[in-house]
Design a protein around this motif. Structure first.
Motif, PDB file in Angstrom:
ATOM      1  N   PRO A 109     158.381  35.806 -25.754  1.00  0.00           N
ATOM      2  CA  PRO A 109     158.575  35.607 -24.312  1.00  0.00           C
ATOM      3  C   PRO A 109     159.750  34.662 -24.026  1.00  0.00           C
ATOM      4  O   PRO A 109     159.969  33.687 -24.751  1.00  0.00           O
ATOM      5  CB  PRO A 109     157.251  34.985 -23.867  1.00  0.00           C
ATOM      6  N   ALA A 110     160.469  34.978 -22.977  1.00  0.00           N
ATOM      7  CA  ALA A 110     161.640  34.164 -22.619  1.00  0.00           C
ATOM      8  C   ALA A 110     161.250  32.712 -22.348  1.00  0.00           C
ATOM      9  O   ALA A 110     162.001  31.800 -22.684  1.00  0.00           O
ATOM     10  CB  ALA A 110     162.334  34.764 -21.400  1.00  0.00           C
ATOM     11  N   ALA A 111     160.075  32.500 -21.766  1.00  0.00           N
ATOM     12  CA  ALA A 111     159.635  31.127 -21.496  1.00  0.00           C
ATOM     13  C   ALA A 111     159.464  30.345 -22.800  1.00  0.00           C
ATOM     14  O   ALA A 111     159.791  29.152 -22.861  1.00  0.00           O
ATOM     15  CB  ALA A 111     158.340  31.131 -20.697  1.00  0.00           C
ATOM     16  N   ALA A 112     158.979  31.006 -23.835  1.00  0.00           N
ATOM     17  CA  ALA A 112     158.834  30.340 -25.132  1.00  0.00           C
ATOM     18  C   ALA A 112     160.205  30.008 -25.720  1.00  0.00           C
ATOM     19  O   ALA A 112     160.403  28.922 -26.269  1.00  0.00           O
ATOM     20  CB  ALA A 112     158.035  31.216 -26.088  1.00  0.00           C
ATOM     21  N   ALA A 113     161.143  30.935 -25.601  1.00  0.00           N
ATOM     22  CA  ALA A 113     162.502  30.669 -26.094  1.00  0.00           C
ATOM     23  C   ALA A 113     163.131  29.509 -25.337  1.00  0.00           C
ATOM     24  O   ALA A 113     163.766  28.630 -25.943  1.00  0.00           O
ATOM     25  CB  ALA A 113     163.363  31.923 -25.958  1.00  0.00           C
ATOM     26  N   ALA A 114     162.946  29.470 -24.023  1.00  0.00           N
ATOM     27  CA  ALA A 114     163.490  28.365 -23.219  1.00  0.00           C
ATOM     28  C   ALA A 114     162.843  27.048 -23.616  1.00  0.00           C
ATOM     29  O   ALA A 114     163.515  26.010 -23.672  1.00  0.00           O
ATOM     30  CB  ALA A 114     163.290  28.648 -21.735  1.00  0.00           C
ATOM     31  N   ALA A 115     161.548  27.068 -23.919  1.00  0.00           N
ATOM     32  CA  ALA A 115     160.858  25.849 -24.353  1.00  0.00           C
ATOM     33  C   ALA A 115     161.392  25.363 -25.702  1.00  0.00           C
ATOM     34  O   ALA A 115     161.598  24.157 -25.901  1.00  0.00           O
ATOM     35  CB  ALA A 115     159.355  26.091 -24.424  1.00  0.00           C
ATOM     36  N   VAL A 116     161.629  26.281 -26.612  1.00  0.00           N
ATOM     37  CA  VAL A 116     162.158  25.913 -27.935  1.00  0.00           C
ATOM     38  C   VAL A 116     163.539  25.278 -27.794  1.00  0.00           C
ATOM     39  O   VAL A 116     163.786  24.187 -28.321  1.00  0.00           O
ATOM     40  CB  VAL A 116     162.213  27.146 -28.870  1.00  0.00           C
ATOM     41  N   VAL A 117     164.441  25.949 -27.081  1.00  0.00           N
ATOM     42  CA  VAL A 117     165.789  25.390 -26.962  1.00  0.00           C
ATOM     43  C   VAL A 117     165.769  24.106 -26.149  1.00  0.00           C
ATOM     44  O   VAL A 117     166.522  23.176 -26.443  1.00  0.00           O
ATOM     45  CB  VAL A 117     166.824  26.402 -26.413  1.00  0.00           C
ATOM     46  N   GLY A 118     164.899  24.025 -25.155  1.00  0.00           N
ATOM     47  CA  GLY A 118     164.798  22.797 -24.360  1.00  0.00           C
ATOM     48  C   GLY A 118     164.328  21.613 -25.189  1.00  0.00           C
ATOM     49  O   GLY A 118     164.850  20.503 -25.053  1.00  0.00           O
ATOM     50  N   ALA A 119     163.349  21.844 -26.056  1.00  0.00           N
ATOM     51  CA  ALA A 119     162.858  20.757 -26.911  1.00  0.00           C
ATOM     52  C   ALA A 119     163.960  20.265 -27.846  1.00  0.00           C
ATOM     53  O   ALA A 119     164.156  19.046 -28.013  1.00  0.00           O
ATOM     54  CB  ALA A 119     161.646  21.233 -27.709  1.00  0.00           C
ATOM     55  N   PHE A 120     164.695  21.184 -28.438  1.00  0.00           N
ATOM     56  CA  PHE A 120     165.783  20.767 -29.326  1.00  0.00           C
ATOM     57  C   PHE A 120     166.930  20.125 -28.561  1.00  0.00           C
ATOM     58  O   PHE A 120     167.636  19.264 -29.093  1.00  0.00           O
ATOM     59  CB  PHE A 120     166.279  21.945 -30.156  1.00  0.00           C
ATOM     60  N   ALA A 121     167.121  20.524 -27.321  1.00  0.00           N
ATOM     61  CA  ALA A 121     168.189  19.947 -26.508  1.00  0.00           C
ATOM     62  C   ALA A 121     167.991  18.451 -26.309  1.00  0.00           C
ATOM     63  O   ALA A 121     168.972  17.699 -26.200  1.00  0.00           O
ATOM     64  CB  ALA A 121     168.248  20.653 -25.154  1.00  0.00           C
ATOM     65  N   LEU A 122     166.746  18.024 -26.260  1.00  0.00           N
ATOM     66  CA  LEU A 122     166.483  16.592 -26.106  1.00  0.00           C
ATOM     67  C   LEU A 122     167.117  15.791 -27.239  1.00  0.00           C
ATOM     68  O   LEU A 122     167.693  14.732 -27.003  1.00  0.00           O
ATOM     69  CB  LEU A 122     164.982  16.321 -26.044  1.00  0.00           C
ATOM     70  N   PHE A 123     167.008  16.286 -28.461  1.00  0.00           N
ATOM     71  CA  PHE A 123     167.599  15.583 -29.598  1.00  0.00           C
ATOM     72  C   PHE A 123     169.109  15.440 -29.428  1.00  0.00           C
ATOM     73  O   PHE A 123     169.668  14.365 -29.642  1.00  0.00           O
ATOM     74  CB  PHE A 123     167.289  16.311 -30.913  1.00  0.00           C
ATOM     75  N   HIS A 124     169.755  16.527 -29.045  1.00  0.00           N
ATOM     76  CA  HIS A 124     171.209  16.485 -28.860  1.00  0.00           C
ATOM     77  C   HIS A 124     171.580  15.524 -27.739  1.00  0.00           C
ATOM     78  O   HIS A 124     172.502  14.726 -27.878  1.00  0.00           O
ATOM     79  CB  HIS A 124     171.746  17.890 -28.542  1.00  0.00           C
ATOM     80  N   GLY A 125     170.881  15.602 -26.628  1.00  0.00           N
ATOM     81  CA  GLY A 125     171.197  14.755 -25.486  1.00  0.00           C
ATOM     82  C   GLY A 125     170.957  13.285 -25.764  1.00  0.00           C
ATOM     83  O   GLY A 125     171.821  12.434 -25.465  1.00  0.00           O
TER      84      GLY A 125
END
Length: 167
Positions: A91-107
């Motif tokens: 599901p797209a929502a799951a993909a968005a959650a995965v990339v969002g969680a990893f984005a925190l590390f980068h930010g």
């Protein structure tokens, strides 16, 4: 992860994401993965990354920390690269959650190491990240007709992520 964390200013923000292999590959992988979806998800997935990266940047710039930050960044290259290659039907929502969680590390990583005025740097950092997502998206769109090349590219990104994680 790479040089230039302490510099402020729009130009430094624009240039910073392209000075580190970890950021380049993770951003390209987000776009590559987004290209495998249809409809609004194609833009929602990279937008989730950018939004959470910006939140993480603000958190880090204001003294926030998260444990195992460098490992999280390396894991983002591994996981998102492999997801771009192989996780086509979630599901797209799951993909968005995965990339969002990893984005925190980068930010958080980039916000925590910034010295000086963060606003212009953040704007440049966000614009450059979005441009890398777009590049990955266009690569993924071009590769949709040849699934095996797409999978090879995503797997290669994931392999680099694994090497970063084990380094």
């Amino acid at each position: 992860a790479h040089p230039g964390h302490g510099d402020s200013g729009l130009l430094n923000g624009l240039l910073h994401p392209i000075t580190g292999l970890d950021h380049i590959l993770a951003m390209l992988a987000v776009g590559l993965w987004a290209a495998s979806f249809s409809g609004k998800a194609r833009w929602a997935i990279p937008a989730a990354f950018v939004a959470m990266m910006a939140a993480g940047f603000a958190f880090g710039a204001n003294g926030g920390e998260i444990p195992m930050m460098e490992q999280g960044i390396a894991a983002s290259v591994l996981v998102i690269g492999l997801a771009a290659a192989w996780a086509q039907r979630i599901p797209a929502a799951a993909a968005a959650a995965v990339v969002g969680a990893f984005a925190l590390f980068h930010g958080v990583a980039h916000g925590a190491e910034l010295h000086g005025h963060a606003t212009w740097f953040a704007l440049g950092f966000i614009l450059s990240t979005a441009a890398l997502h777009a590049a990955g998206f266009f690569i993924g769109t071009a590769l949709q007709k040849n699934l095996w090349i797409n999978r090879a590219v995503g797997t290669a990104i994931g392999a680099v992520g694994l090497s970063l994680l084990l380094a």
